[in-house]
Design an enzyme around this catalytic site. Structure first.
Site, PDB file in Angstrom:
ATOM      1  N   LYS A 114      21.583  -1.691 116.415  1.00 27.70           N
ATOM      2  CA  LYS A 114      20.410  -1.451 117.320  1.00 27.70           C
ATOM      3  C   LYS A 114      19.190  -1.381 116.644  1.00 27.70           C
ATOM      4  O   LYS A 114      17.801  -2.212 117.043  1.00 27.70           O
ATOM      5  CB  LYS A 114      20.103  -0.505 118.083  1.00 27.70           C
ATOM      6  CG  LYS A 114      19.484  -0.191 119.032  1.00 27.70           C
ATOM      7  CD  LYS A 114      18.927   1.098 120.361  1.00 27.70           C
ATOM      8  CE  LYS A 114      18.682   2.651 119.632  1.00 27.70           C
ATOM      9  NZ  LYS A 114      16.859   2.943 120.360  1.00 27.70           N
ATOM     10  N   ASN A 115      18.516  -0.747 115.993  1.00 26.46           N
ATOM     11  CA  ASN A 115      17.384  -0.566 115.435  1.00 26.46           C
ATOM     12  C   ASN A 115      17.035  -1.212 114.216  1.00 26.46           C
ATOM     13  O   ASN A 115      15.774  -0.699 113.900  1.00 26.46           O
ATOM     14  CB  ASN A 115      17.790   0.993 114.641  1.00 26.46           C
ATOM     15  CG  ASN A 115      17.788   2.363 115.105  1.00 26.46           C
ATOM     16  OD1 ASN A 115      17.131   2.097 117.019  1.00 26.46           O
ATOM     17  ND2 ASN A 115      17.975   3.055 114.557  1.00 26.46           N
ATOM     18  N   CYS A 158      13.103   8.610 124.309  1.00 27.30           N
ATOM     19  CA  CYS A 158      13.611   9.655 124.213  1.00 27.30           C
ATOM     20  C   CYS A 158      13.424  11.087 124.498  1.00 27.30           C
ATOM     21  O   CYS A 158      11.778  10.978 123.877  1.00 27.30           O
ATOM     22  CB  CYS A 158      14.351   9.591 122.741  1.00 27.30           C
ATOM     23  SG  CYS A 158      16.086   9.052 122.060  1.00 27.30           S
ATOM     24  N   ARG A 200       6.883  11.857 118.620  1.00 34.42           N
ATOM     25  CA  ARG A 200       7.129  11.240 116.962  1.00 34.42           C
ATOM     26  C   ARG A 200       5.809  10.187 116.892  1.00 34.42           C
ATOM     27  O   ARG A 200       5.552   9.266 117.804  1.00 34.42           O
ATOM     28  CB  ARG A 200       8.032  10.102 117.634  1.00 34.42           C
ATOM     29  CG  ARG A 200       9.380  10.762 117.393  1.00 34.42           C
ATOM     30  CD  ARG A 200      11.467  10.104 117.225  1.00 34.42           C
ATOM     31  NE  ARG A 200      11.371   9.577 118.019  1.00 34.42           N
ATOM     32  CZ  ARG A 200      12.507   8.893 118.739  1.00 34.42           C
ATOM     33  NH1 ARG A 200      12.923   7.917 117.633  1.00 34.42           N
ATOM     34  NH2 ARG A 200      12.681   8.316 120.083  1.00 34.42           N
ATOM     35  N   ASP A 210      19.951  10.253 113.041  1.00 32.06           N
ATOM     36  CA  ASP A 210      20.542  10.367 114.209  1.00 32.06           C
ATOM     37  C   ASP A 210      22.040  10.787 113.983  1.00 32.06           C
ATOM     38  O   ASP A 210      22.965  10.043 115.527  1.00 32.06           O
ATOM     39  CB  ASP A 210      20.475   8.428 114.074  1.00 32.06           C
ATOM     40  CG  ASP A 210      19.393   8.096 114.607  1.00 32.06           C
ATOM     41  OD1 ASP A 210      18.627   8.718 115.158  1.00 32.06           O
ATOM     42  OD2 ASP A 210      18.925   6.890 114.777  1.00 32.06           O
ATOM     43  N   ARG A 245      22.096   3.028 125.825  1.00 36.04           N
ATOM     44  CA  ARG A 245      20.581   2.394 125.514  1.00 36.04           C
ATOM     45  C   ARG A 245      21.163   2.358 123.641  1.00 36.04           C
ATOM     46  O   ARG A 245      20.403   1.134 122.961  1.00 36.04           O
ATOM     47  CB  ARG A 245      19.614   3.978 125.587  1.00 36.04           C
ATOM     48  CG  ARG A 245      19.034   4.325 126.294  1.00 36.04           C
ATOM     49  CD  ARG A 245      18.042   4.757 126.434  1.00 36.04           C
ATOM     50  NE  ARG A 245      17.024   4.245 125.239  1.00 36.04           N
ATOM     51  CZ  ARG A 245      16.276   5.229 125.013  1.00 36.04           C
ATOM     52  NH1 ARG A 245      16.084   6.146 124.504  1.00 36.04           N
ATOM     53  NH2 ARG A 245      15.050   4.399 123.592  1.00 36.04           N
TER      54      ARG A 245
END
Length: 418
Positions: free
Chosen positions: A22-23, A116, A121, A303, A395
């Protein structure tokens, strides 16, 4: 609203294929907006976040086709460099379009991000970096307006090696005039792949994978195709479950991206075997209590912190887990304690005293990785666990309940209102 039902303590065995990261895919999708023509991305995970990013790309004018983990993006029709609040609020990664569209059009309007529920952030690193490249940044009614005729190369030194800001600045700088140097750049594999993709598009980036990235601006880019790297966070999540419940093999992985996790799992007592593209974990009983501190790559990923806390909750002894990346990322702890775990949090540190077993309970997801930790705990707990608000897990994890079911878990998704 969907929820996941688990009957715990079923042994796991077999193999599971890890999805694309995903990232990695989200910034690559943003990079494809920088050029006219069709780019093909393979091994794209079918996630809520991927679908949100596709919606955003279509809003800015791109034509997208997504089928069987292949995403085609045609940037020829991009004509609306604006990211609305309705989408950006659901996924911070949509902020990635800021750099690419500014570079291509000279102006972009992006809502301040959401995503999130935990922690600040700040986007300051992105904005300060773009400003140093010569962009005029204006904040108006919750939107960021960035403008520049053509960005100019400069030296940007991050106070913290932000993954998002490194990606955004790299994308903006590849067509800037002159040379840009990013000091204290993020080294994550996802940033490495983004830079490699930009080079495949005609960019000139050196120092990839180091803390000092040197970008010589080019006049134009062209389309490129790529296969997305495997998701090291999904892999780490399944390895955590394997450390508790049975010998499993992860296929389609890059073990080199998991070095720190594998080292910690060996300390726990698990046996780890790797090939060039697989990892097999064999659990131990009892589990050793092992302290862990998160760090930027190549350290232990933040994570995977929640999943590690879940693992340590039934370890033999006490452990201390500190998150140096995000200081308030412990919303999973009250939910894990509902299973009977004994965890206390002080500032950015969790103190975990291992218990003999967890007992199933109704729990609620609060973010992507907290959801994964609750599923791991539910799989290890005695009795029934119900995890609600699983849209969080959708997600970042592709069909997680189907993958665990294929390994022998008693797990299912249900929609009580559907």
């Amino acid at each position: 609203m969907d929820r996941i039902i688990i009957e715990g303590q079923q042994p796991l065995s077999g193999s599971v294929k890890i999805s694309g990261a995903k990232n990695a895919v989200l910034p690559i999708m943003a990079a494809a907006l920088m050029v006219e023509g069709k780019s093909v991305l393979k091994r794209v995970p079918d996630l809520r976040d991927t679908r949100t990013m596709i919606k955003l790309m279509e809003i800015v004018g791109a034509t997208c086709s997504f089928e069987d983990d292949v995403l085609e993006i045609d940037g020829s029709t991009v004509n609306n460099p604006e990211a609305p609040y309705e989408l950006v609020k659901t996924m911070r990664a949509s902020f990635y379009i800021l750099g690419p569209l500014l570079a291509r059009f000279g102006a972009v309007k992006v809502s301040l991000p959401g995503g999130c529920a935990w922690g600040p952030r700040p986007v300051d690193f992105h904005l300060k970096g773009l400003n140093k490249l010569g962009a005029k940044i204006t904040l108006k009614r919750g939107y960021i307006l960035a403008e520049a005729d053509r960005l100019k190369g400069t030296t940007i030194s991050f106070e913290f090696p932000s993954v998002g800001a490194t990606g955004n600045i790299a994308m903006a700088a590849v067509t800037a005039k002159g040379t840009t140097i990013i000091e204290n750049a993020a080294r994550e594999p996802e940033i490495v792949q983004l830079c490699e993709y930009l080079n495949a598009m005609g960019a000139s980036i050196k120092g990839i994978g180091t803390t000092r990235i040197i970008i010589d601006g080019v006049d134009s880019l062209h389309t490129a195709d790529i296969e997305v790297i495997p998701d090291r966070i999904e892999a780490g999540t399944f390895l955590t479950a394997g450390a508790l419940l049975g010998e499993i093999t992860l296929t389609g992985v890059m073990p080199g991206h998991l070095d720190t996790v594998l080292l910690k799992l060996r300390e726990v007592g698990s046996e780890i075997k790797t090939t060039s593209d697989s990892v097999t974990i064999t659990p131990t009983d009892p589990i050793n209590a092992v302290n862990m501190t998160t760090a930027v790559y190549p350290g232990f990923a933040t994570d995977l912190q929640a999943q590690w806390v879940a693992l340590m909750s039934i370890a033999n002894g006490s452990s201390i887990i500190t998150d140096t990346v995000y200081h308030d990322r412990f919303s999973h702890v009250p939910e894990l304690n509902r299973f009977g775990a004994n965890i206390k949090v002080d500032n950015n540190t969790a103190f975990v005293r291992g218990v003999k077993e967890l007992v199933g309970a109704p729990v609620m997801s609060t973010d992507i990785r907290a959801s994964a930790a609750l599923i791991v705990a539910g799989l290890a707990a005695r009795g029934k666990t119900t995890v609600s608000r699983v849209y969080h897990i959708d997600r970042g994890y592709e069909k997680i309940e189907e993958k665990f079911h294929s390994l022998g878990a008693n797990i299912m998704r249900e929609n009580p209102t559907g």
